[in-house]
Structures are given as structure tokens and as C-alpha cells.
Design an enzyme around this catalytic site. Structure first.
Site, PDB file in Angstrom:
ATOM      1  N   ASP A  22      30.014  -5.986 -31.330  1.00 10.54           N
ATOM      2  CA  ASP A  22      29.761  -4.637 -32.030  1.00 10.54           C
ATOM      3  C   ASP A  22      30.529  -4.480 -33.094  1.00 10.54           C
ATOM      4  O   ASP A  22      30.054  -3.392 -33.641  1.00 10.54           O
ATOM      5  CB  ASP A  22      30.263  -3.672 -30.720  1.00 10.54           C
ATOM      6  CG  ASP A  22      29.433  -3.518 -29.809  1.00 10.54           C
ATOM      7  OD1 ASP A  22      28.253  -4.254 -29.551  1.00 10.54           O
ATOM      8  OD2 ASP A  22      29.514  -2.415 -28.777  1.00 10.54           O
ATOM      9  N   GLY A  59      27.315  -2.333 -19.205  1.00  9.06           N
ATOM     10  CA  GLY A  59      27.343  -3.087 -18.011  1.00  9.06           C
ATOM     11  C   GLY A  59      28.923  -3.533 -17.531  1.00  9.06           C
ATOM     12  O   GLY A  59      29.223  -4.047 -16.544  1.00  9.06           O
TER      13      GLY A  59
END
Length: 241
Positions: A36, A14
Site C-alpha cells: 500500500d 480481510g
């Protein structure tokens, strides 16, 4: 010295990582902690009944380690920056008015209540289904993003979320998108004060809007105006150190 914690969440592909990096480049005395970099080893990630790896759940992440690193920054932001190879800079004549900014970026940062409670500003990047699917299928590999991971107190190049092997057939429609919708609904049920951003807008426009918003918060802190709940969180933190 004062602190500001900014959350940049959103769906896969995104634009949240790009926005976070750009914001970091614009805001003095800022750093990024990216969700992440806290994925568990692939061998420990469970598989659902369709044979799809269940990456898009909090249990696939070392959230305890992530929170520990966030707490390190909260205790001493200046030292934290130095450990990551970043040099704190003086932006005001008074040390008391110096503001350090932590940018926390990730797809489930608002779904983890202990972390969500720390945010002073919340942004969520969104793009339509077809754009998201197209971007993900074109990548072939998870975004290789430069950011300073605080694991082992070392600055590293993160490649932890790499689509290797690539997404199996049907993975996006059978797992990624349904889990995004499920996680988004959970987020909406437990979180308020999120500013939703249109990921289709030009990157420069999004950065300008967010940077202006964050800069205004920084100036409010310098002037003695605190974000909602800031003083209460600060008091709770220091009384538990």
C-alpha cells in the site's frame, strides 16, 4: 545468515495487515514491506468507463520501487533493519544460523510474478462478500497502518491508501469486488503453494497457526533444510549481484 520471505496477501479489509503486524511482533529479525505504500499519485490513476478510479491493478503501483526495496533487504537484511530503526538481535550462537524474515504484505503481491517468485511462504486472507462490504463501508477511510516504509530509506507512518474522498456510491459492487474476483482468478492461474486463511477466525488463532508455520521454516533453515527452490534462488541472486 539465512533469509526467509513470507507473503501475506488477501482482499481489502480481510485482515492481512493486522496479521502481518502481529507476525512481525512475534518473529525476531523480521520487518514488513507493505504494498500500500507504493501507490502512484492519485492524479495518475486512470478512471474506467463507470467513472471509478482503477486502484486495484498493478499499473496503479510503483512495483519497480517496491522490488528495489525488496532487493535492498535481500542484499543485507541486518543493515536494512537498522535503516528502518529496528535493531537486529542474536537468536542463535552462530551467525551462520541467524535467520532474517521479510514479511511482504499486500493485495496484489502474488499477481506480480517477479515478486511472487521470491516467496518461501504464501498466505492469503479471505472473508465473505457481505463481511468485506460491511467492513469497507464502515471504515470511511483506508486503513491507517503503522509500518516501516522503505521509501527514501525512512521509517514513516503510512496513510497513502486513505478513502479521501470516501468510496463513491456503487464503488464496491461496481469495481472493488469484481476486481478482487478477477485478480484472484489470475493469481490462481499463476501461483501454487498458497495457504488460504479464513479471515473470520479469531485473530489469535490465525496468528498462532501462521507463526507456528513460519517458526518451523526458520528452524528448518537453521538445521540446514531449505524451503523448495530456496538454494536455487540464493544461487541465482548471488551470481547476479
Amino acid at each position: 545468515m539465512k533469509t526467509l520471505v513470507v507473503g501475506v496477501g488477501g482482499m481489502t479489509n480481510g485482515g492481512k495487515s493486522t496479521l502481518s503486524r502481529s507476525l512481525h511482533e512475534q518473529i525476531p529479525n523480521s520487518c514488513i514491506i507493505a504494498q500500500d505504500s507504493y501507490f502512484k499519485d492519485d492524479s495518475t490513476v486512470p478512471v474506467d468507463t463507470n467513472g471509478f478510479k482503477q486502484y486495484d491493478v498493478l499499473d496503479a503501483l510503483h512495483m519497480d520501487t517496491m522490488m528495489s526495496d525488496v532487493d535492498k533487504w535481500r542484499r543485507d537484511p541486518a543493515s536494512f533493519l537498522k535503516q528502518q530503526g529496528l535493531n537486529p538481535v542474536r537468536t542463535t550462537p552462530s551467525v551462520d544460523k541467524e535467520v532474517f524474515v521479510l514479511i511482504v504484505e499486500g493485495f496484489l503481491i502474488f499477481n506480480y510474478r517477479p515478486l511472487n517468485e521470491l516467496f518461501d511462504k504464501r498466505y492469503f486472507m479471505e472473508i465473505p462478500y457481505d463481511v468485506c462490504k460491511r467492513r469497507r463501508s464502515k471504515q470511511g477511510a483506508r486503513e491507517n497502518i503503522f509500518f516501516f516504509s522503505v521509501l527514501n530509506s525512512a521509517a514513516v507512518f503510512d496513510s497513502s491508501r486513505v478513502y479521501t474522498p470516501p468510496d463513491p456510491p456503487g464503488y464496491f459492487d461496481g469495481y472493488v469486488w469484481p476486481m478482487y474476483l478477477k485478480n484472484r482468478q489470475k493469481m490462481m492461474n499463476m501461483v501454487s503453494g498458497i495457504k488460504f486463511l479464513d479471515g473470520l477466525k479469531p485473530k489469535e488463532e490465525l496468528l498462532a497457526a501462521v507463526c507456528t508455520d513460519v517458526s518451523q521454516e526458520i528452524e528448518s533453515l537453521r538445521d540446514g533444510d531449505f524451503p523448495p527452490g530456496y538454494q536455487e534462488r540464493l544461487w541465482t541472486f548471488w551470481t547476479n549481484v
